[in-house]
Enzyme design. Structure first.
Site, PDB file in Angstrom:
ATOM      1  N   GLY A  70       0.702  -1.045   0.095  1.00  0.00           N
ATOM      2  CA  GLY A  70       0.186   0.095   0.027  1.00  0.00           C
ATOM      3  C   GLY A  70       0.681   1.220   0.101  1.00  0.00           C
ATOM      4  CD  GLU A  98       1.758   0.586   6.827  1.00  0.00           C
ATOM      5  OE1 GLU A  98       1.348   0.594   5.535  1.00  0.00           O
ATOM      6  OE2 GLU A  98       1.192  -0.481   7.549  1.00  0.00           O
ATOM      7  CG  ASP A  99      -1.183   1.592   3.390  1.00  0.00           C
ATOM      8  OD1 ASP A  99      -1.051   1.140   4.403  1.00  0.00           O
ATOM      9  OD2 ASP A  99      -1.851   0.727   2.806  1.00  0.00           O
ATOM     10  CG  ASP A 130      -8.421   1.022  10.253  1.00  0.00           C
ATOM     11  OD1 ASP A 130      -9.241   1.700  10.744  1.00  0.00           O
ATOM     12  OD2 ASP A 130      -8.838  -0.105   9.808  1.00  0.00           O
ATOM     13  CE  LYS A 159     -10.257   4.025   7.132  1.00  0.00           C
ATOM     14  NZ  LYS A 159     -10.649   2.899   6.554  1.00  0.00           N
ATOM     15  CG  ASP A 175      -5.855  -3.480  -2.213  1.00  0.00           C
ATOM     16  OD1 ASP A 175      -5.573  -2.933  -1.102  1.00  0.00           O
ATOM     17  OD2 ASP A 175      -6.182  -4.627  -2.193  1.00  0.00           O
TER      18      ASP A 175
END
Ligand code: 5GP
Ligand code: MG
Length: 179
Positions: free
Chosen positions: A48, A102-103, A106, A134, A162
């Site tokens: 990612g 990192e992408d 969460d 998030k 993705d």
């Protein structure tokens, strides 16, 4: 308009490329300010983070190295489910300053695993740069040093992220449209 279909789901444009690029440049400036001359090893977490890492590194203006890792998931090691291990880290991180790229963070469970793995491998100072976070979903007490953008708890694709393997090539971020 500005809605796309990926497999069985519709996604609406939510963060355009110009905003992404400006946010990524801000993170690079902060990193340039904070850790120039510490000879860090940037560790891009595949798949990612490939696009974020690519853009970020173009704006890093001091000598550094970049490497790439993947996480493997195993079923059944613990009662809580998957155990993720960092694989493919061929460089030694012993005594090394590292920046995990990192992408998205969460729940923070993945990042917690990465951080503990790097500590076990002997890294010195460990920093985290994530493209997205998030905040409402965070369940772990981890320090995230650099966040390009904070988003609500909705599923997004694009800019490396993705949906079932598709959408990573999109230059903007799209949010799933609930129907
Ligand atoms: P965490 O362990 O922090 O809960 O999850 C991190 C991973 O979940 C990310 O690396 C990413 O693979 C996935 N993830 C979390 N939210 C999203 C999202 O909105 N879209 C996509 N494509 N992946 C997500
Ligand atoms: Mg990731």
């Amino acid at each position: 308009m500005n809605t796309i279909q990926i497999l069985d789901k519709k996604f609406a444009l939510s963060i355009p490329e110009v905003e992404i690029q400006a946010a990524v440049r801000k993170v690079a400036e902060a990193i340039n300010h904070d850790i120039a001359n510490t000879n860090p090893l940037f560790i891009c977490v595949l798949n990612g983070a490939f696009m974020f890492a690519g853009d970020l590194m173009k704006s890093i203006n001091f000598p550094c190295e970049i490497t790439f890792v993947k996480l493997s998931s195993y079923e059944g090691f613990t009662t809580t489910g998957n155990v993720k291990e960092v694989i493919g880290l061929s460089e030694s991180v012993v005594g090394r300053n590292v920046v995990v790229v990192e992408d998205i963070v969460d729940t923070g469970i993945t990042m917690e695993r990465i951080l503990s793995s790097l500590k076990t491998k002997g890294a010195n100072e460990i920093r985290v740069a994530t493209f997205l976070q998030k905040p409402d979903a965070l369940q772990r007490d981890i320090t995230i040093d650099y966040v390009a953008m904070r988003i609500p708890n909705d599923f997004i694709v694009g800019y490396g992220l993705d949906y079932d393997g598709y959408g990573r090539n999109l230059k903007d971020i799209y949010t799933v449209v609930e129907e």
